[in-house]
Scaffold this active site. Sequence first.
Site, PDB file in Angstrom:
ATOM      1  N   GLU A   1       0.866  -1.231  -0.001  1.00  0.00           N
ATOM      2  CA  GLU A   1      -0.011  -0.092  -0.031  1.00  0.00           C
ATOM      3  C   GLU A   1       0.801   1.277  -0.083  1.00  0.00           C
ATOM      4  O   GLU A   1       2.036   1.264   0.447  1.00  0.00           O
ATOM      5  CB  GLU A   1      -0.621  -0.071   1.191  1.00  0.00           C
ATOM      6  CG  GLU A   1      -1.751  -1.065   1.198  1.00  0.00           C
ATOM      7  CD  GLU A   1      -2.704  -1.246   2.327  1.00  0.00           C
ATOM      8  OE1 GLU A   1      -3.911  -1.555   2.021  1.00  0.00           O
ATOM      9  OE2 GLU A   1      -2.339  -1.026   3.502  1.00  0.00           O
TER      10      GLU A   1
ATOM     11  N   CYS B   1       3.348   8.388   1.193  1.00  0.00           N
ATOM     12  CA  CYS B   1       4.032   7.185   1.882  1.00  0.00           C
ATOM     13  C   CYS B   1       4.001   6.309   1.338  1.00  0.00           C
ATOM     14  O   CYS B   1       3.029   5.592   0.833  1.00  0.00           O
ATOM     15  CB  CYS B   1       3.206   7.230   3.215  1.00  0.00           C
ATOM     16  SG  CYS B   1       3.725   6.036   4.379  1.00  0.00           S
TER      17      CYS B   1
ATOM     18  N   CYS C   1       7.320  -7.504   6.679  1.00  0.00           N
ATOM     19  CA  CYS C   1       8.341  -7.237   7.395  1.00  0.00           C
ATOM     20  C   CYS C   1       8.859  -8.094   8.473  1.00  0.00           C
ATOM     21  O   CYS C   1       8.170  -8.516   9.274  1.00  0.00           O
ATOM     22  CB  CYS C   1       8.099  -5.765   8.206  1.00  0.00           C
ATOM     23  SG  CYS C   1       9.897  -5.091   8.945  1.00  0.00           S
TER      24      CYS C   1
ATOM     25  N   CYS D   1       8.007  -5.700  15.286  1.00  0.00           N
ATOM     26  CA  CYS D   1       7.786  -4.663  16.250  1.00  0.00           C
ATOM     27  C   CYS D   1       6.425  -5.246  16.819  1.00  0.00           C
ATOM     28  O   CYS D   1       5.516  -5.652  15.897  1.00  0.00           O
ATOM     29  CB  CYS D   1       7.854  -3.283  15.864  1.00  0.00           C
ATOM     30  SG  CYS D   1       9.554  -2.857  15.033  1.00  0.00           S
TER      31      CYS D   1
ATOM     32  N   CYS E   1       2.971  -3.416  15.456  1.00  0.00           N
ATOM     33  CA  CYS E   1       2.915  -2.990  14.002  1.00  0.00           C
ATOM     34  C   CYS E   1       2.291  -4.187  13.136  1.00  0.00           C
ATOM     35  O   CYS E   1       2.698  -5.260  13.246  1.00  0.00           O
ATOM     36  CB  CYS E   1       4.187  -2.768  13.376  1.00  0.00           C
ATOM     37  SG  CYS E   1       4.340  -2.500  11.572  1.00  0.00           S
TER      38      CYS E   1
ATOM     39  N   CYS F   1      -0.812   5.174  10.190  1.00  0.00           N
ATOM     40  CA  CYS F   1       0.563   4.442  10.245  1.00  0.00           C
ATOM     41  C   CYS F   1       0.345   3.135  10.979  1.00  0.00           C
ATOM     42  O   CYS F   1      -0.373   3.149  11.880  1.00  0.00           O
ATOM     43  CB  CYS F   1       1.115   5.249  11.484  1.00  0.00           C
ATOM     44  SG  CYS F   1       1.639   6.823  10.840  1.00  0.00           S
TER      45      CYS F   1
END
Length: 379
Positions: free
Chosen positions: A91, A104, A111, A115, A118, A353
Site C-alpha cells: 500500500e 508514504c 516485514c 515490532c 505493528c 500509520c
Amino acid sequence: MKVNLLDLDADGLAAWLAELGEKPFRARQLLHWVHQFGEDDFERMTDVAKGLRAKLAERAEVRLPQLLGDATAADGTRKWLLDVGNGNAVECVFIPEENRGTLCISTQAGCALDCAFCSTGKQGFNRNLSTGEIVGQLWWAKRALGDFRAPGSAGDRRAAETDFCRERVISNVVLMGMGEPLANYENVLAALRLMLDDNAYGLSRRRVTVSTSGIVPAIDRLRDECPVALAVSLHAPEDALRDRLVPINRKYPLTELMAACRRYLEKSPRDFITFEYVMLDGVNDSDAHASELIRLVHEVPCKFNLIPFNPFPASGFKRSPALRVRRFAEILMQAHIVTTTRKTRGEDIDAACGQLAGQVRDRTRRRTKRTITLAEAAS
Ligand code: SAH
Ligand code: SF4
C-alpha cells in the site's frame, strides 16, 4: 525477461544503454519520458530515435505494479493497493496538507522485524520490493493525481517552463509504509537516487525521508551514499523496554543507535533527526519515560513526532489518552525539544500509520470505496 526501466537509476540506465551502443544523452531522454512525463509506451516517446525505440520495444519495458485498489478517505487521504505478485500486495498513501503533499511509500511486502505494535510486522516477511516496485508507487500516485509534466515540444520553451514551475502535488516522500527500508538497502538506494535525480523526480533531499527502526550499519551506509532526511523509530527510552517493542534493538542497542544518529547528522541534509514515538497506553507513555528520553537524546539534535497508536485486530495495545499524549509532549518541549503529535489520517480506509497490511481480500472488499481498473486509472 525484458529489462524494467523502472529498476534503473541514471547510472544503471546509462550503463545498459552503452551496452546497446547508445550515447549517454539517451539516458536523460528516457528518464524524462518515464519519470517526468509518466510515459510507459516507447512508441509515444517522440524524440527518441526510431531505431532505439525498436530496440527498446524488443528488450525493455516500463513494468509497473498492477493497481488493485484506490480509496479516498473522508479527510482526503488517498490509498492505493498494488499487486506485487504471488498474492502479495503493498500500500501507498497520499496525505494532502495545506502547504505540502506527502506520499508514504512501502519498501517490502511484510516485514521481518516484528515490532510488537505493528500490523505489517505481524504479517511476517514476504519479500523485498524491487526498485521498480518502489518507484512504481510514486509513478502511480503522480499519474492518479495529475502530477506529471506534459512533454511539450522542444521548441515550446515557454510552455515547458510554465509546466516546470507549476506547483507539485507530491512535494514530499516518506519511506514509512510497509517494511523496513534499510533492510532492502540496494533497491531502496536506487529508488532514492531516482527520486532525487533532476532528470527524474527531482525531489529535494530534505523532502525525502527514510524511516528506520534502527539498523545501525545501514544508517552509516545511507549517510555516505545518499543522505536524505532521517526518521528513527524510537518508541522506548531504555533497552529493556525497546528490546520488547522493537526487537532489532537486541542487535543494535540504544547507545549504538544514538551514536549512529550523531554520525548521520554530519552529512544529513537536515540538522536534526526525527524520532518517532508511538504512544502506547501504560507501556511507554509515563512522565518518567519522557524524562528518560530527554536524557537519552541529549547529545542528538532532534525533533520528536509522537504517534498515537493505531489499533488493529488482536494487537494487545491501546492508544494513550489524548491528555497523556499532551502531557508527554509538554515535558519534552520544556526541555526545548520540538515535539509534534501526528494527526491520525485516513483511519476510515485503514491508511493510518501501522495499519498498512496490504490485504487484498477482507479489507479491500469491505472498505475500499472505489476499486478502479488499470485502464480507468491510466485514463
Ligand atoms: N520500518 C520502518 C518504516 C515503516 S513503519 C520503521 O519502523 O520506522 C513507519 C512508522 O509507523 C514507524 O515509526 C512505526 O513504528 C510506526 N507504526 C507501526 N505500527 C504502528 C501503529 N500500529 N500505530 C502507530 N504507528 C505505528
Ligand atoms: Fe517493520 Fe517498521 Fe513495522 Fe517494525 S514498525 S515491524 S520495522 S514496518
